[in-house]
Design a protein around this motif. Structure first.
Motif, short mmCIF file in Angstrom:
data_model
loop_
_atom_site.label_atom_id
_atom_site.label_comp_id
_atom_site.label_asym_id
_atom_site.label_seq_id
_atom_site.Cartn_x
_atom_site.Cartn_y
_atom_site.Cartn_z
N MET A 94 84.65 36.46 -51.88
CA MET A 94 83.26 36.90 -51.71
C MET A 94 82.55 36.05 -50.66
SD MET A 94 80.81 38.97 -52.54
CE MET A 94 80.66 39.71 -54.17
N CYS A 107 76.65 41.17 -50.08
CA CYS A 107 77.47 42.24 -50.65
C CYS A 107 76.61 43.47 -50.93
CB CYS A 107 78.11 41.76 -51.95
SG CYS A 107 78.93 43.06 -52.88
N SER A 172 75.61 36.26 -52.20
CA SER A 172 75.04 37.23 -51.27
C SER A 172 73.62 36.86 -50.86
CB SER A 172 75.04 38.63 -51.90
OG SER A 172 76.36 39.12 -52.02
#
Lengths: 206, 206
Positions: A94, A107, A172
DNA sequence: CTTTTTCTGTATCGATCCCTAAATAAACCG
DNA sequence: CGGTTTATTTAGGGATCGATACAGAAAAAG
């Protein structure tokens, strides 16, 4: 049985890929049909004929995002030999995904519908389901680790999964705020301290 | 010099409080002027006369949010005797703030402008500044902990601050996804493992 | 009182939102 | 070729967006 009528004048897959980029970059409500029409290179009637409506196009974009980006996180989690390595691989994947040049930062599943008008709560719910699936995968993998003896039997699997979901999604937000890839990778390393502490709590092998 | 002309027919503070609630709940672009007008109980010309425009009203709402909610996090960080206690207090305060009955779930600074059209990037930037201020406060406190000997001199202050900012903001996303207060408090406890591991790395006192 | 000032209520403004009707164009089949 | 099917183009519809013009109402100042 072959293609009847006038053939489509654009590549549906490419158009969808461009829609993914726009939704990913600006979120569901941050992108208008005019933006999509311009970005995908097709007039709005072609867009509606091919994808239905804005919401359906977004749902297709979410699925495509999963195939090309999102599913890699869960794959990393499941593919490793140990839960510790799996969680670390998921978080690292990620961290890299949300700081890749040429891709929007952050994301799409995490950010594309965090603040919406009540009219679009189906969109919010769809992304929430996707995130819940990630949490479920985390719980499953951690529970298996308890069964394997990698984590002690007293482990609170749910709270540990929630912690890693918190970090996973938080990455994110930090990426959107300008955090570098190195900073996020270091963040992931800090997050792994929780796993090690849990593993050490009782009589569990290292 | 006293109040001249027709007096205002509504309480400006109460109207602003209602605007805070709406922006907090639905984000900047998720709330329309019509929503604000209805929620604040005033017609749009009164709204514009009292607050300028939607963006200025939002900025005032952000400031009010800080006074009534947001500043508590940094206060908890600074008010504790040790950095470890301060970070834990900050995270716990956030976990409680974002899961308080009667308040919208999640933090307004974190969530109100995560996905916006490019037209509103000043709003995005404003909230980003607020979040950066929190990270700066974290770095400052952690650096002092290094000076005090609470953390080893080799501590990477920036990455540890980024990690806790990741958790701090991530809590809001989990709250939006339905995480309970207990789940978030347990998450905070897991996050503190990173601090302890850093404190233990070299010859630092417990 | 009249004048001045400020706020309120009605009724919009132009721009943009998502979406679609109607006419035209390009492929198939016979 | 004509007939059918599907896609594109042009144009715009109804709703909502943020923001305002205007006239009337409520206060202080003279």
């Amino acid at each position: 049985m072959g293609a009847r009528g006038r053939p489509r004048g654009f590549d549906r897959d490419e158009a969808l890929a461009k829609a993914v980029d726009l939704f990913w970059r600006h979120g569901y409500e941050g992108v208008s049909i005019a933006d999509l029409s311009a970005g995908m290179g097709i007039a709005s009637p072609s867009l509606y004929a091919a994808f239905g409506c804005k919401e359906q196009l977004f749902f297709e974009a979410v699925e495509r995002f999963g195939e090309t980006n999102g599913n890699r996180m869960v794959s990393a989690l499941i593919g490793a030999n140990t839960a510790r390595a799996g969680v670390a691989a998921m978080l690292n994947a990620m961290a890299e995904c949300v700081t890749t040049d040429g891709k929007p930062t952050g994301c799409m599943i995490t950010l594309a519908a965090t603040n919406c008008s009540p009219a679009n709560d189906r969109v919010v719910e769809k992304l929430c389901e996707n995130r819940r699936a990630v949490v479920d995968a985390l719980k499953l993998r951690l529970a298996r680790a308890v069964g394997d003896g990698e984590l002690p039997g007293t482990t609170d699997v749910d709270s540990l999964a929630t912690f890693y979901a918190t970090v996973l999604n938080g990455l994110s937000l930090q990426a959107r705020d300008g955090a570098t890839r190195d900073a996020l990778l270091a963040t992931v390393d800090h997050a792994m301290a929780a796993f090690e502490r849990v593993a050490r709590t009782n009589g569990a092998p290292a």
